[in-house]
Design a protein around this motif. Structure first.
Motif, PDB file in Angstrom:
ATOM      1  N   ARG A  54       0.858  -1.300  -0.185  1.00  0.00           N
ATOM      2  CA  ARG A  54       0.002  -0.015  -0.120  1.00  0.00           C
ATOM      3  C   ARG A  54       0.870   1.214  -0.023  1.00  0.00           C
ATOM      4  NH1 ARG A  54      -2.426  -0.364   5.632  1.00  0.00           N
ATOM      5  NH2 ARG A  54      -0.444  -0.835   5.950  1.00  0.00           N
ATOM      6  N   ARG A  55       0.398   2.234  -0.437  1.00  0.00           N
ATOM      7  CA  ARG A  55       1.206   3.641  -0.164  1.00  0.00           C
ATOM      8  C   ARG A  55       1.296   3.815   0.985  1.00  0.00           C
ATOM      9  NH1 ARG A  55      -2.477   5.143  -4.760  1.00  0.00           N
ATOM     10  NH2 ARG A  55      -4.158   5.341  -3.572  1.00  0.00           N
ATOM     11  N   THR A  56       0.336   3.690   1.964  1.00  0.00           N
ATOM     12  CA  THR A  56       0.800   3.761   3.380  1.00  0.00           C
ATOM     13  C   THR A  56       1.986   3.233   3.764  1.00  0.00           C
ATOM     14  OG1 THR A  56      -1.735   3.998   3.441  1.00  0.00           O
ATOM     15  CG2 THR A  56      -0.265   3.540   5.833  1.00  0.00           C
ATOM     16  N   ASP A  57       2.359   1.870   3.223  1.00  0.00           N
ATOM     17  CA  ASP A  57       3.542   1.292   3.783  1.00  0.00           C
ATOM     18  C   ASP A  57       4.647   2.245   3.235  1.00  0.00           C
ATOM     19  OD1 ASP A  57       2.044  -0.792   4.587  1.00  0.00           O
ATOM     20  OD2 ASP A  57       2.295  -1.757   2.863  1.00  0.00           O
ATOM     21  N   VAL A  58       4.648   2.730   2.123  1.00  0.00           N
ATOM     22  CA  VAL A  58       5.747   3.464   1.707  1.00  0.00           C
ATOM     23  C   VAL A  58       5.999   4.718   2.599  1.00  0.00           C
ATOM     24  CG1 VAL A  58       6.552   4.770  -0.646  1.00  0.00           C
ATOM     25  CG2 VAL A  58       5.317   2.798  -0.780  1.00  0.00           C
ATOM     26  N   VAL A  59       4.686   5.432   2.869  1.00  0.00           N
ATOM     27  CA  VAL A  59       5.127   6.679   3.528  1.00  0.00           C
ATOM     28  C   VAL A  59       5.502   6.131   5.094  1.00  0.00           C
ATOM     29  CG1 VAL A  59       3.878   8.547   4.948  1.00  0.00           C
ATOM     30  CG2 VAL A  59       2.970   7.780   2.505  1.00  0.00           C
ATOM     31  N   LEU A  60       5.147   5.179   5.590  1.00  0.00           N
ATOM     32  CA  LEU A  60       5.629   4.780   6.697  1.00  0.00           C
ATOM     33  C   LEU A  60       7.274   4.239   6.792  1.00  0.00           C
ATOM     34  CD1 LEU A  60       2.849   2.645   8.224  1.00  0.00           C
ATOM     35  CD2 LEU A  60       3.889   4.383   9.377  1.00  0.00           C
ATOM     36  N   LEU A  61       7.699   3.667   5.746  1.00  0.00           N
ATOM     37  CA  LEU A  61       9.190   3.473   5.394  1.00  0.00           C
ATOM     38  C   LEU A  61       9.815   4.826   5.373  1.00  0.00           C
ATOM     39  CD1 LEU A  61       8.807   0.848   2.857  1.00  0.00           C
ATOM     40  CD2 LEU A  61       9.791   0.200   5.086  1.00  0.00           C
ATOM     41  N   LEU A  62       9.371   5.753   4.609  1.00  0.00           N
ATOM     42  CA  LEU A  62      10.033   7.180   4.600  1.00  0.00           C
ATOM     43  C   LEU A  62      10.353   7.541   5.891  1.00  0.00           C
ATOM     44  CD1 LEU A  62      11.247   9.367   2.958  1.00  0.00           C
ATOM     45  CD2 LEU A  62       9.016  10.174   2.372  1.00  0.00           C
ATOM     46  N   PHE A  63       9.316   7.638   6.691  1.00  0.00           N
ATOM     47  CA  PHE A  63       8.948   8.248   8.250  1.00  0.00           C
ATOM     48  C   PHE A  63      10.109   7.191   8.988  1.00  0.00           C
ATOM     49  CE2 PHE A  63       5.368  10.586   7.248  1.00  0.00           C
ATOM     50  CZ  PHE A  63       5.841  12.150   7.799  1.00  0.00           C
ATOM     51  N   GLY A  64      10.218   6.194   8.774  1.00  0.00           N
ATOM     52  CA  GLY A  64      11.156   5.137   9.570  1.00  0.00           C
ATOM     53  C   GLY A  64      12.532   5.580   9.097  1.00  0.00           C
ATOM     54  N   TYR A  65      12.790   6.242   8.258  1.00  0.00           N
ATOM     55  CA  TYR A  65      14.455   6.450   7.762  1.00  0.00           C
ATOM     56  C   TYR A  65      14.461   8.024   8.207  1.00  0.00           C
ATOM     57  CZ  TYR A  65      14.588   2.151   5.865  1.00  0.00           C
ATOM     58  OH  TYR A  65      14.608   0.587   5.411  1.00  0.00           O
ATOM     59  N   GLN A  66      13.329   8.721   8.318  1.00  0.00           N
ATOM     60  CA  GLN A  66      13.468  10.075   8.646  1.00  0.00           C
ATOM     61  C   GLN A  66      12.248  10.361   9.497  1.00  0.00           C
ATOM     62  OE1 GLN A  66      14.728  12.818   5.667  1.00  0.00           O
ATOM     63  NE2 GLN A  66      14.311  14.574   6.758  1.00  0.00           N
ATOM     64  N   GLU A 120      -2.654  10.010   2.721  1.00  0.00           N
ATOM     65  CA  GLU A 120      -1.829   9.268   3.374  1.00  0.00           C
ATOM     66  C   GLU A 120      -1.680   9.858   4.904  1.00  0.00           C
ATOM     67  OE1 GLU A 120      -1.673   6.058   3.058  1.00  0.00           O
ATOM     68  OE2 GLU A 120      -2.420   6.065   1.340  1.00  0.00           O
ATOM     69  N   ILE A 121      -1.257  11.195   4.833  1.00  0.00           N
ATOM     70  CA  ILE A 121      -1.146  12.100   5.922  1.00  0.00           C
ATOM     71  C   ILE A 121      -2.091  12.125   6.932  1.00  0.00           C
ATOM     72  CG2 ILE A 121      -0.789  14.559   6.762  1.00  0.00           C
ATOM     73  CD1 ILE A 121       1.175  15.006   4.157  1.00  0.00           C
ATOM     74  N   GLU A 122      -3.501  12.371   6.427  1.00  0.00           N
ATOM     75  CA  GLU A 122      -4.549  12.287   7.143  1.00  0.00           C
ATOM     76  C   GLU A 122      -4.926  10.882   7.802  1.00  0.00           C
ATOM     77  OE1 GLU A 122      -7.898  13.667   4.763  1.00  0.00           O
ATOM     78  OE2 GLU A 122      -6.780  15.307   4.299  1.00  0.00           O
ATOM     79  N   PHE A 123      -4.727   9.840   7.143  1.00  0.00           N
ATOM     80  CA  PHE A 123      -4.898   8.573   7.582  1.00  0.00           C
ATOM     81  C   PHE A 123      -3.946   8.238   8.681  1.00  0.00           C
ATOM     82  CE2 PHE A 123      -3.508   4.117   7.538  1.00  0.00           C
ATOM     83  CZ  PHE A 123      -4.851   3.428   7.992  1.00  0.00           C
ATOM     84  N   LEU A 124      -2.638   8.572   8.603  1.00  0.00           N
ATOM     85  CA  LEU A 124      -1.545   8.232   9.476  1.00  0.00           C
ATOM     86  C   LEU A 124      -1.888   8.957  10.721  1.00  0.00           C
ATOM     87  CD1 LEU A 124       1.499   7.691   7.175  1.00  0.00           C
ATOM     88  CD2 LEU A 124       0.249   6.137   8.381  1.00  0.00           C
ATOM     89  N   ASP A 125      -2.086  10.458  10.479  1.00  0.00           N
ATOM     90  CA  ASP A 125      -2.597  11.365  11.696  1.00  0.00           C
ATOM     91  C   ASP A 125      -3.614  10.732  12.417  1.00  0.00           C
ATOM     92  OD1 ASP A 125      -1.836  13.508  13.160  1.00  0.00           O
ATOM     93  OD2 ASP A 125      -3.405  14.773  12.196  1.00  0.00           O
ATOM     94  N   ALA A 126      -4.678  10.179  11.785  1.00  0.00           N
ATOM     95  CA  ALA A 126      -5.813   9.718  12.458  1.00  0.00           C
ATOM     96  C   ALA A 126      -5.532   8.387  13.066  1.00  0.00           C
ATOM     97  CB  ALA A 126      -6.968   9.488  11.296  1.00  0.00           C
TER      98      ALA A 126
END
Length: 156
Positions: A9-21, A70-76
């Motif tokens: 999922r796109r969510t996984d990619v955003v989480l991976l990015l945040f995991g590294y930064q 994705e920002i809205e989803f991860l924030d919620a």
């Protein structure tokens, strides 16, 4: 939440990015980093359409509405926090987000982990102007709608 067993999922990619930064200053920076993941990694070639953000030219270069979703989803979800100061937003991974990001990363093959880490190391802390100049210079087809191109030092 069930165990994560694939990157799908796109969510996984955003989480991976945040995991590294763990914190990212501004949605423009977030957009450009995700764009570079799509353009410059074997990771994206492997996972392809399932994680594609469908970037298009816009006012600040490559843009995807999916990034906002994705920002809205991860924030919620409580995986990130969003703080606004003026016209800038700061996105920070929460302890819950760190746990989820680590689990997503554990599903990723080591060469892709290293590739994403290297991309974040190379571009994540660049001043925004330099990041934009790089993206604009390397991917000119995404600058056709830009409202800021004249303000940047972009090679043709």
């Amino acid at each position: 939440m069930g165990r994560i067993d694939t990157i799908d999922r796109r969510t996984d990619v955003v989480l991976l990015l945040f995991g590294y930064q763990s914190e990212i200053h501004g949605v423009t920076r977030l957009q450009k980093l995700l764009f570079l993941i799509e353009q410059e990694t074997e990771f994206f070639q492997q996972y392809g359409e399932a994680v594609a953000f469908e970037f298009a030219p816009y006012k600040m270069g490559p843009f995807s509405e999916h990034v906002y979703e994705e920002i809205e989803f991860l924030d919620a979800l409580g995986a990130i926090t969003t703080d606004s100061t003026g016209d800038r937003r700061l996105f920070t991974l929460t302890p819950k987000g760190e746990k989820i990001a680590a689990e997503v990363e554990s599903q990723l093959e080591p060469p892709y982990r290293e590739e994403l880490r290297e991309l974040v190391d190379a571009y994540g802390e660049l001043p925004l102007t330099e990041l934009l100049e790089y993206v604009y210079s390397e991917y000119p087809t995404y600058t056709t709608e830009s409202e800021i191109i004249e303000d940047l030092d972009v090679r043709s």
